[in-house]
Design a protein around this motif. Structure first.
Motif, PDB file in Angstrom:
ATOM      1  N   GLU A 131       0.817  -1.209   0.000  1.00 22.04           N
ATOM      2  CA  GLU A 131       0.000   0.000   0.000  1.00 22.04           C
ATOM      3  C   GLU A 131       0.854   1.264   0.000  1.00 22.04           C
ATOM      4  N   THR A 135       0.970   4.112  -2.869  1.00 22.41           N
ATOM      5  CA  THR A 135       0.693   5.496  -2.474  1.00 22.41           C
ATOM      6  C   THR A 135       1.774   6.440  -2.975  1.00 22.41           C
ATOM      7  N   CYS A 136       3.040   6.074  -2.738  1.00 22.01           N
ATOM      8  CA  CYS A 136       4.154   6.951  -3.115  1.00 22.01           C
ATOM      9  C   CYS A 136       4.245   7.136  -4.631  1.00 22.01           C
ATOM     10  N   GLU A 138       1.804   6.878  -6.835  1.00 20.88           N
ATOM     11  CA  GLU A 138       0.670   7.685  -7.309  1.00 20.88           C
ATOM     12  C   GLU A 138       0.863   9.152  -6.964  1.00 20.88           C
ATOM     13  N   ARG A 172      -3.989   2.756   0.343  1.00 19.23           N
ATOM     14  CA  ARG A 172      -3.606   3.776  -0.624  1.00 19.23           C
ATOM     15  C   ARG A 172      -4.655   4.874  -0.699  1.00 19.23           C
ATOM     16  N   GLN A 173      -5.929   4.482  -0.716  1.00 20.51           N
ATOM     17  CA  GLN A 173      -7.001   5.471  -0.844  1.00 20.51           C
ATOM     18  C   GLN A 173      -6.975   6.475   0.302  1.00 20.51           C
ATOM     19  N   LEU A 175      -4.373   7.326   2.325  1.00 21.65           N
ATOM     20  CA  LEU A 175      -3.182   8.170   2.328  1.00 21.65           C
ATOM     21  C   LEU A 175      -3.205   9.193   1.203  1.00 21.65           C
ATOM     22  N   VAL A 176      -3.660   8.776   0.014  1.00 25.81           N
ATOM     23  CA  VAL A 176      -3.758   9.728  -1.106  1.00 25.81           C
ATOM     24  C   VAL A 176      -4.739  10.839  -0.764  1.00 25.81           C
TER      25      VAL A 176
END
Length: 292
Positions: A131, A135-136, A138, A172-173, A175-176
């Motif tokens: 994840e 994240t990074c 994206e 990811r969702q 953190l983004v």
């Protein structure tokens, strides 16, 4: 010749110890081990640079003593207490880091069990690494700045208290969305403990190093600053360039790709697994002793 021999004999007699016992040998070995580790610590930290400055001052005082520069010696003698206090202030970050590392040694862990979430099955995992990498990458493509601190053995409670508590599963969702520009939580650092995001908008201490690239912004200096004080690992995404960096144990790794990030995070995972195995073994041993 006789005078030389008598001088040598007196020196030998002065430093010769006819009765050396086991306690004396043990005393010498302990002192040697402590001095060796102190020298290793000094050489691997900013203290090495400061120590060279102290040595220059010491050589200057030796020069003053040899040539009987009494005024300088008088000033040095009266300022010795101030000088020692100044040394403690100058070496304060290094001393704090050294004590922190000492506290993470097994000899202390056996006495004090950490209350970290890693000891109850909520440790760092491959899923979290996956994840974080997504994240990074994206955020890097979108050139959205990010600062993600991953707690290791040193608790980050003092930094968590400066932010907003979340206590959510790492994804990811999430953190983004946190680092999305012009949102209430995007400014500051996110802190991860085990598999959970514990806080956002946290304030971190900035590094005091002066040898860094002037192009590095506050995020990089904050990430490096917290890595100097703790054993945490910090992921940094530059808002200007989109480049991904990692700060770990006072070192900044720049311009990283996915494989580089995975390699660094796996180091943290290996460390976490070793700690978990040790804690599990200790718990099993206690249960076994209780059954007897």
């Amino acid at each position: 010749m006789e005078e030389l021999w008598s001088t040598l004999s007196s020196i030998v007699d002065r430093f010769y110890f006819p009765s050396i016992g086991i306690a004396d040998v043990l005393d010498i070995l302990i002192i040697a081990y402590i001095l060796y580790n102190i020298l290793l610590w000094i050489k691997s930290s900013r203290a090495w640079t400061l120590l060279k400055g102290v040595l220059i001052v010491g050589l200057f005082l030796l020069f003053a003593a040899v040539f009987h520069l009494n005024t300088i010696l008088w000033i040095a003698k009266n300022l010795i207490n101030v000088f020692l206090l100044a040394l403690i202030i100058l070496f304060q970050p290094e001393l704090r880091r050294a004590l922190d590392e000492l506290g993470r040694k097994n000899i202390i862990k056996n006495l004090f069990d950490s209350d970290s979430a890693k000891t109850n099955g909520e440790g760092f995992s491959e899923k979290v690494i996956y994840e974080l990498i997504r994240t990074c990458t994206e955020l890097s493509r979108a050139k959205t700045g990010a600062l993600i601190v991953i707690e290791n053995q040193t608790p980050l409670g003092e930094f968590i208290d400066t932010g907003i508590k979340l206590d959510a599963v790492v994804s990811r969702q999430l953190l983004v969305n946190v680092f999305e520009k012009n949102t209430p939580l995007h400014d500051g650092a996110v802190i991860i403990r085990g598999k959970r995001v514990v806080a956002a908008t946290c304030y971190l201490p900035l590094t005091e190093r002066h040898d860094l690239n002037k192009d590095l912004g506050t995020r990089h200096r904050a990430g490096l600053g917290v890595s100097e004080l703790t054993d945490s690992m910090t992921l940094i995404v530059s808002e200007e360039t989109g480049q991904i960096s990692i700060a770990y144990k006072g070192v900044l790794y720049e311009e990283l790709g996915e494989d580089d990030i995975r390699k660094q995070l796996n180091q943290l995972l290996s460390s976490d697994n070793n700690s978990a195995k040790t804690a599990k073994a200790k718990k099993s041993k206690k249960l076994g002793e209780g059954g007897l």
